[in-house]
Design a protein around this motif. Structure first.
Motif, PDB file in Angstrom:
ATOM      1  N   TRP A  79       0.983  -1.785  -0.050  1.00 15.34           N
ATOM      2  CA  TRP A  79      -0.246  -0.574  -0.016  1.00 15.34           C
ATOM      3  C   TRP A  79       1.188   1.761  -0.281  1.00 15.34           C
ATOM      4  O   TRP A  79       1.816   1.232   0.529  1.00 15.34           O
ATOM      5  CB  TRP A  79      -1.108   0.521   1.441  1.00 15.34           C
ATOM      6  CG  TRP A  79      -1.651  -0.623   1.414  1.00 15.34           C
ATOM      7  CD1 TRP A  79      -3.334  -0.671   0.828  1.00 15.34           C
ATOM      8  CD2 TRP A  79      -1.916  -2.361   2.070  1.00 15.34           C
ATOM      9  NE1 TRP A  79      -3.795  -2.388   0.864  1.00 15.34           N
ATOM     10  CE2 TRP A  79      -2.397  -3.139   1.762  1.00 15.34           C
ATOM     11  CE3 TRP A  79      -0.840  -2.586   2.371  1.00 15.34           C
ATOM     12  CZ2 TRP A  79      -2.630  -4.879   1.785  1.00 15.34           C
ATOM     13  CZ3 TRP A  79      -0.609  -4.146   3.574  1.00 15.34           C
ATOM     14  CH2 TRP A  79      -1.209  -4.987   2.817  1.00 15.34           C
ATOM     15  N   CYS A  80       0.297   2.488  -0.277  1.00 12.29           N
ATOM     16  CA  CYS A  80       1.071   3.866  -0.245  1.00 12.29           C
ATOM     17  C   CYS A  80       0.782   3.895   1.330  1.00 12.29           C
ATOM     18  O   CYS A  80      -0.019   3.873   1.146  1.00 12.29           O
ATOM     19  CB  CYS A  80       0.570   4.354  -1.566  1.00 12.29           C
ATOM     20  SG  CYS A  80       1.131   3.685  -3.795  1.00 12.29           S
ATOM     21  N   GLN A  83       3.168  10.182   3.229  1.00 17.23           N
ATOM     22  CA  GLN A  83       3.571  11.171   2.546  1.00 17.23           C
ATOM     23  C   GLN A  83       2.765  11.193   0.532  1.00 17.23           C
ATOM     24  O   GLN A  83       2.015  11.365  -0.207  1.00 17.23           O
ATOM     25  CB  GLN A  83       4.768  12.064   2.309  1.00 17.23           C
ATOM     26  CG  GLN A  83       5.054  12.894   3.583  1.00 17.23           C
ATOM     27  CD  GLN A  83       6.035  11.576   4.260  1.00 17.23           C
ATOM     28  OE1 GLN A  83       5.702  10.181   4.429  1.00 17.23           O
ATOM     29  NE2 GLN A  83       7.103  12.148   4.931  1.00 17.23           N
ATOM     30  N   THR A  84       2.772   9.814   0.389  1.00 14.80           N
ATOM     31  CA  THR A  84       2.617   9.566  -1.022  1.00 14.80           C
ATOM     32  C   THR A  84       1.207   8.841  -0.632  1.00 14.80           C
ATOM     33  O   THR A  84       0.436   9.086  -1.483  1.00 14.80           O
ATOM     34  CB  THR A  84       3.530   7.666  -1.401  1.00 14.80           C
ATOM     35  OG1 THR A  84       4.556   8.068  -1.426  1.00 14.80           O
ATOM     36  CG2 THR A  84       2.534   7.738  -2.748  1.00 14.80           C
ATOM     37  N   ALA A  85       0.656   8.620   0.374  1.00 13.46           N
ATOM     38  CA  ALA A  85      -1.015   8.148   0.676  1.00 13.46           C
ATOM     39  C   ALA A  85      -1.728   9.807   0.693  1.00 13.46           C
ATOM     40  O   ALA A  85      -2.524  10.459  -0.038  1.00 13.46           O
ATOM     41  CB  ALA A  85      -0.894   6.745   1.443  1.00 13.46           C
ATOM     42  N   ALA A  86      -0.490  10.662   1.065  1.00 10.12           N
ATOM     43  CA  ALA A  86      -1.552  12.143   1.905  1.00 10.12           C
ATOM     44  C   ALA A  86      -1.911  12.507   0.665  1.00 10.12           C
ATOM     45  O   ALA A  86      -2.662  13.462   0.264  1.00 10.12           O
ATOM     46  CB  ALA A  86      -0.868  12.810   2.497  1.00 10.12           C
ATOM     47  N   ALA A  87      -0.760  12.691   0.008  1.00  9.80           N
ATOM     48  CA  ALA A  87      -0.775  12.791  -1.713  1.00  9.80           C
ATOM     49  C   ALA A  87      -1.838  12.832  -2.381  1.00  9.80           C
ATOM     50  O   ALA A  87      -3.141  13.390  -3.098  1.00  9.80           O
ATOM     51  CB  ALA A  87       0.251  13.286  -2.595  1.00  9.80           C
ATOM     52  N   LEU A  88      -1.935  11.275  -2.316  1.00 11.63           N
ATOM     53  CA  LEU A  88      -3.277  10.790  -3.491  1.00 11.63           C
ATOM     54  C   LEU A  88      -4.438  11.173  -2.837  1.00 11.63           C
ATOM     55  O   LEU A  88      -5.241  11.107  -3.680  1.00 11.63           O
ATOM     56  CB  LEU A  88      -2.888   9.080  -3.327  1.00 11.63           C
ATOM     57  CG  LEU A  88      -1.427   8.492  -4.225  1.00 11.63           C
ATOM     58  CD1 LEU A  88      -1.632   7.366  -3.928  1.00 11.63           C
ATOM     59  CD2 LEU A  88      -1.709   9.185  -5.752  1.00 11.63           C
ATOM     60  N   HIS A  89      -5.087  11.242  -1.460  1.00 14.91           N
ATOM     61  CA  HIS A  89      -6.338  11.166  -0.516  1.00 14.91           C
ATOM     62  C   HIS A  89      -5.702  12.787  -0.855  1.00 14.91           C
ATOM     63  O   HIS A  89      -7.431  13.539  -1.058  1.00 14.91           O
ATOM     64  CB  HIS A  89      -5.408  11.227   0.994  1.00 14.91           C
ATOM     65  CG  HIS A  89      -6.251   9.668   0.786  1.00 14.91           C
ATOM     66  ND1 HIS A  89      -6.803   8.660   0.504  1.00 14.91           N
ATOM     67  CD2 HIS A  89      -4.781   8.937   1.362  1.00 14.91           C
ATOM     68  CE1 HIS A  89      -6.793   8.034   1.010  1.00 14.91           C
ATOM     69  NE2 HIS A  89      -5.823   7.450   1.826  1.00 14.91           N
ATOM     70  N   THR A 128      -6.949   0.210   5.222  1.00 15.44           N
ATOM     71  CA  THR A 128      -6.196   0.124   3.865  1.00 15.44           C
ATOM     72  C   THR A 128      -7.594   1.396   2.382  1.00 15.44           C
ATOM     73  O   THR A 128      -9.175   0.828   2.683  1.00 15.44           O
ATOM     74  CB  THR A 128      -5.753  -1.397   2.707  1.00 15.44           C
ATOM     75  OG1 THR A 128      -7.691  -2.423   2.895  1.00 15.44           O
ATOM     76  CG2 THR A 128      -5.097  -1.647   4.322  1.00 15.44           C
ATOM     77  N   ALA A 129      -7.434   0.724   1.666  1.00 15.46           N
ATOM     78  CA  ALA A 129      -7.986   1.767   0.599  1.00 15.46           C
ATOM     79  C   ALA A 129      -7.643   1.998  -0.870  1.00 15.46           C
ATOM     80  O   ALA A 129      -6.658   1.310  -1.176  1.00 15.46           O
ATOM     81  CB  ALA A 129      -8.916   3.372   1.243  1.00 15.46           C
ATOM     82  N   PRO A 139      -7.680   6.622   4.651  1.00 11.12           N
ATOM     83  CA  PRO A 139      -7.065   8.807   5.428  1.00 11.12           C
ATOM     84  C   PRO A 139      -6.613   8.333   7.115  1.00 11.12           C
ATOM     85  O   PRO A 139      -6.403   9.341   6.868  1.00 11.12           O
ATOM     86  CB  PRO A 139      -8.394   9.477   5.710  1.00 11.12           C
ATOM     87  CG  PRO A 139      -8.760   8.115   3.869  1.00 11.12           C
ATOM     88  CD  PRO A 139      -8.772   6.983   4.045  1.00 11.12           C
ATOM     89  N   VAL A 140      -7.423   8.030   7.623  1.00  9.50           N
ATOM     90  CA  VAL A 140      -7.879   7.385   9.289  1.00  9.50           C
ATOM     91  C   VAL A 140      -5.601   7.185   9.124  1.00  9.50           C
ATOM     92  O   VAL A 140      -5.392   7.746   9.299  1.00  9.50           O
ATOM     93  CB  VAL A 140      -8.076   6.498   9.489  1.00  9.50           C
ATOM     94  CG1 VAL A 140      -7.985   6.561  10.783  1.00  9.50           C
ATOM     95  CG2 VAL A 140     -10.079   7.462   9.655  1.00  9.50           C
TER      96      VAL A 140
END
Length: 179
Positions: A79-80, A83-89, A128-129, A139-140
């Motif tokens: 999973w990303c 910071q990578t997940a933050a950008a994608l969200h 996960t998402a 996001p959480v």
């Protein structure tokens, strides 16, 4: 390469659904051997983007396709995160950039260039998402991961983004923090 074979067409169809990329396993399943893959890389028909990932030459490339290539190369489960997940969200103040942050189960040992690998003993389904088909931490979970590394003001901006954009709500956030 003069004419595309039926196998090449199958690979192209797979790659079309994956931003121009495919895995070594997918190539094998389509009927290509490692020797044939090497030959197609040497001829310029394919580009090897990682030990286990390939890209059709000429397919568009950008940071998102590069991230997709890394995810395919590393393989599931991945999973990303951070910071990578933050950008994608779409959290305020974050843009997709290298190094990519990936989360893997603790027992997996993977190293990739321009990627920071994070490991966790436990990755619950609720954490996960998917964002545009890419596996990411929720996001959480992303907020909880960022809480370890961001200053308070930047974390508050992330939280505001997640609440405003519907990525979470206060009740869910409180329950996940308690868990």
């Amino acid at each position: 390469m003069p004419d595309m074979t039926q196998t090449d067409r199958r690979i192209a169809a797979i790659a079309t659904g994956q931003l121009g990329a495919f895995t070594r396993t997918q190539a094998h399943d389509a009927g290509l051997s490692d020797r044939q893959l090497r030959s197609r890389v040497q001829s310029g028909f394919l580009i090897q983007s990682g030990p286990n990932a390939f890209r059709i030459a000429g397919a568009p490339t950008n940071l998102r396709t590069e991230l997709n290539d890394v995810l395919l190369d590393v393989g599931d489960p991945v999973w990303c995160c951070a910071q990578t997940a933050a950008a994608l969200h779409g959290f305020d103040g974050f843009a997709l950039r290298r190094p990519f942050h990936l989360l893997l189960p603790r027992e997996r040992s993977v190293v990739r260039w321009n990627t920071r690998i994070h490991r966790s003993e436990r990755i619950d389904l609720i954490d996960t998402a998917k964002v545009d088909g890419l596996p990411v931490t929720s996001p959480v979970r992303t907020l909880l991961d960022l809480a370890r590394v961001l200053p308070g003001e930047q974390l508050a901006a992330c939280l505001d983004s997640a609440l405003r954009d519907g990525g979470t709500n206060e009740d869910l956030l409180h329950r996940r923090v308690q868990a």
